[in-house]
Scaffold this motif. Structure first.
Motif, short mmCIF file in Angstrom:
data_model
loop_
_atom_site.label_atom_id
_atom_site.label_comp_id
_atom_site.label_asym_id
_atom_site.label_seq_id
_atom_site.Cartn_x
_atom_site.Cartn_y
_atom_site.Cartn_z
N VAL B 174 0.84 -1.21 0.00
CA VAL B 174 0.00 0.00 0.00
C VAL B 174 0.87 1.26 0.00
N GLU B 175 2.06 1.16 0.61
CA GLU B 175 2.96 2.33 0.63
C GLU B 175 3.46 2.63 -0.78
N VAL B 176 3.74 1.57 -1.52
CA VAL B 176 4.18 1.75 -2.90
C VAL B 176 3.08 2.40 -3.73
N LEU B 177 1.85 1.94 -3.54
CA LEU B 177 0.73 2.52 -4.29
C LEU B 177 0.57 4.00 -3.96
N GLU B 178 0.70 4.32 -2.69
CA GLU B 178 0.58 5.71 -2.28
C GLU B 178 1.73 6.55 -2.86
N THR B 179 2.92 5.95 -2.90
CA THR B 179 4.07 6.67 -3.47
C THR B 179 3.83 6.98 -4.95
N VAL B 194 7.37 3.76 -12.56
CA VAL B 194 7.60 2.42 -13.12
C VAL B 194 7.84 1.46 -11.96
N VAL B 195 7.46 0.20 -12.16
CA VAL B 195 7.77 -0.81 -11.14
C VAL B 195 8.40 -2.03 -11.82
N GLY B 196 9.20 -2.74 -11.03
CA GLY B 196 9.68 -4.05 -11.47
C GLY B 196 8.63 -5.05 -11.02
N LEU B 197 7.66 -5.28 -11.89
CA LEU B 197 6.41 -5.93 -11.47
C LEU B 197 6.62 -7.31 -10.84
N SER B 198 7.42 -8.16 -11.48
CA SER B 198 7.51 -9.56 -11.05
C SER B 198 8.07 -9.69 -9.64
N ASN B 199 8.69 -8.61 -9.17
CA ASN B 199 9.23 -8.64 -7.82
C ASN B 199 8.14 -8.91 -6.78
N VAL B 200 6.93 -8.43 -7.04
CA VAL B 200 5.87 -8.55 -6.05
C VAL B 200 5.53 -10.01 -5.78
N VAL B 216 -2.86 -3.91 -12.05
CA VAL B 216 -4.11 -3.15 -12.21
C VAL B 216 -4.27 -2.12 -11.09
N MET B 217 -3.91 -2.54 -9.84
CA MET B 217 -4.00 -1.60 -8.72
C MET B 217 -3.05 -0.42 -8.94
N ALA B 218 -1.84 -0.73 -9.40
CA ALA B 218 -0.85 0.33 -9.61
C ALA B 218 -1.27 1.24 -10.76
N MET B 219 -1.87 0.65 -11.80
CA MET B 219 -2.35 1.48 -12.91
C MET B 219 -3.42 2.45 -12.43
N ALA B 220 -4.28 1.96 -11.55
CA ALA B 220 -5.33 2.84 -11.00
C ALA B 220 -4.72 3.96 -10.17
#
Lengths: 322, 263
Positions: B174-179, B194-200, B216-220
């Motif tokens: 959630v902190e990443v999304l807020e950032t 940008v994120v390194g997606l597969s890391n999650v 999808v959450m990050a895109m939003a």
């Protein structure tokens, strides 16, 4: 105070479509007409390119129509003679002639595909401008008539219409085989507009041969809704959506003249003023509005409306040096 | 959504082997596959095992450019390796990556300016990755200031708020999304995110599901790009669908197909 001019930058542009084919290109047209290519919103020359001026077609029909009185007064002498009518359109300054095959309608004369094809050939021989040919609107009959027309006009790169979401395959195939462009019509619905373009392009018709007919309403009858659909089509094209990047054709004469504001005589509504001027203005104002929304090809009926819209276009095409 | 294909990375066994044996075929096959799948950039990382990483990076750049015209994302913590790659790139590349540490900033940003390259800035410093969005955003601000200082256009700066594996640092998500949301307010024009997606999804089961749900959450939240598995069809379908729901593309019944063919 100095005003900063905000210029948007877009990644996409409207595709170009050329109608007609000269002798060198396998047709018999004296010249071709190219539309589209815009890299900005309509007429914002300070922001992007508007490489081609929108064009005006005048509509003719294969058999005498039941159009209203001001149109009869102006054009009635050539009704029933499509070749003579087409010549008159060109004399009046039409960039293209748009032939509607109303006589093919089973509820009218039910003319045969062969007869319709002959009419198209007659018109092609009579004038040198590129042609638009549209069916009577009865899908089943159009699917017989339009392939015959496509064959009779092979190589002339006619704009043939209209393809719809549930009836596009026959016409697309005819356009592919005989090298014509297609008019893809959607019912004032951007999602269906895009979907139909996808379906047609999946049949491998080149993207440079697709025109969007978003369906237009007349001034006073929902034109605002058409305006915003056309705006979204243009914005989609500018944002790089290839399936919305096609020039837009609007069938305006039909829409404007079927409204009572255009077609009712002064005796019926004395307060509205004389009918001929009123009808012409209704048609011209409808055209002026859709030009601002991003139309590339206008199909009109009255030569006086054509002259008014041409004057408007002259003004709009003067580059703004901002 | 700018998609960076992650697959040409020496960490993957087939790619590691190809680099070690100087075999161009697996590399070029991945380049073409990812391009066909809709990648906008191709990430190149010679991995930890490369004997001579400078030579390996040059070879990777040449090998990929021989079959693909996509711009490249040069991925290394060794900036001499990145510089060697930049010298070979035919199109402006993306430098992956630079943390908010002064010596590294001073090495990376002048190099980016010289080559006209874009930079991925990481919201971390010597102390590591902070947990909360405030601290991540503060580090992002340092990088934004650095871009300004060294004359790298802000449109060419991509901030990576560093998503960690959900089974390691669940409270970071959630902190990443807020950032991602806050980074967009740091400057005008704002940097990209940008994120390194597969890391999650590292070392989890249901990797693809975690990847695409987070995407999808990050895109939003406003995400602009991701380094990800572009060959994951479900992920691509989710991106296409999120673009529709976010009103970034016009809906049509065939939108999935259109998204896949967008190149």
């Amino acid at each position: 105070m100095a005003v900063e001019v905000i210029r948007d930058r877009y990644t996409g542009r409207v595709g170009e479509v050329t109608l007609g084919a000269t002798k060198d290109q396998g047709g018999t047209r004296i010249h071709t007409v190219t539309v589209g290519g815009d890299s900005t919103l309509p007429f914002l020359q300070f922001e992007g390119e508007v490489p081609h001026r929108p064009v005006i077609a005048l509509e003719i029909t294969d058999v005498a129509p039941e159009w209203s009185e001001p149109l009869r007064a102006e054009l009635g002498e050539v009704w029933g003679d499509p070749a003579a009518w087409a010549k008159k359109c060109v004399e009046c300054g039409a960039d293209l002639v748009s032939l509607t095959l109303i006589g093919a309608d089973p509820e009218r004369q039910n003319r045969s595909p062969e007869d319709c094809a002959r009419t198209v050939r007659d018109v092609l021989s009579a004038v040198g401008v590129p042609l638009i040919v549209r069916g009577c609107g009865n899908d089943e009959k159009d699917n017989q008539v339009l392939p015959a027309v496509a064959e009779a006009a092979a190589g002339e790169n006619v704009a043939l219409g209209t393809a719809k979401q549930d009836n596009y395959k026959t016409l697309t195939a005819a356009c592919m085989v005989h090298k014509h462009s297609i008019i893809a019509q959607s019912p004032i619905d951007i999602n269906i507009c895009k979907q139909l373009n996808i379906l047609i392009s999946e049949m491998n018709l080149p993207l440079s041969r697709i025109l969007i007919d978003p369906t237009t309403a007349s001034l006073g009858f929902g034109i605002e809704y058409c305006f915003s659909i056309m705006e979204r089509i243009r914005l989609g094209a500018l944002q790089g959506d290839k399936m919305l990047s096609f020039p837009v054709i609007c069938n305006l004469g039909y829409e404007a003249w079927r409204q009572k504001e255009a077609s009712a005589p002064a005796s019926e509504f004395p307060g509205w003023g004389e009918q001929p001027a009123r009808g012409v203005l209704w048609e011209a104002m409808t055209a002026a509005a859709v030009l601002e929304a991003g139309a590339h090809i206008l199909i009109l009926r009255h030569p006086a409306a054509l002259r008014l819209v041409r004057r408007r276009l002259d003004a709009l095409m003067v580059p703004n040096p901002m | 959504m700018i998609l960076v294909g992650e697959r040409i990375n020496g960490m993957f066994r087939d790619v590691g082997r190809a680099i070690a044996s100087v075999d161009p075929h697996p590399i070029q096959e991945w380049a073409q596959r990812q391009e066909a799948a809709g990648a906008d950039y191709l990430d190149l990382n010679c991995g930890p095992a490369a004997e001579d990483p400078i030579k390996a990076m040059r070879w990777l750049v040449d090998t990929v450019q021989a079959v693909s015209s996509l711009p490249l994302c040069l991925d290394s913590t060794n900036y001499d390796v990145i510089e060697a790659g930049l010298e070979r790139c035919k199109r402006p590349a993306l430098i992956n990556s630079c943390p908010a540490e002064r010596p590294k900033i001073e090495r990376v940003f002048p190099m980016a300016k010289r080559f006209g390259a874009k930079v991925i800035g990481l919201t971390m410093d010597k102390k590591g990755i902070p947990k909360d969005a405030d601290s991540r955003t503060a580090l992002a601000m340092e990088i934004v200031a650095a871009a300004d200082e060294f004359g790298v256009p802000l449109e060419d700066l991509w901030i990576d708020p560093l998503i960690l594996p959900v089974n390691v640092a669940q409270d970071h998500v959630v902190e990443v999304l807020e950032t991602i949301r806050r980074v967009k307010t740091l400057s005008s024009p704002p940097p990209k995110t940008v994120v390194g997606l597969s890391n999650v999804s590292q070392k989890t089961v249901n990797r693809s599901l975690l990847d695409r749900t987070f995407m999808v959450m990050a895109m939003a939240a406003g995400l602009d790009g991701a380094i990800c598995n572009v060959c994951d069809e479900e992920l691509m379908n989710s991106v296409a669908t999120a673009r529709i729901l976010l009103n970034q593309d016009v809906y049509a019944d065939s939108y999935l197909k259109v998204f896949r063919k967008r190149q």
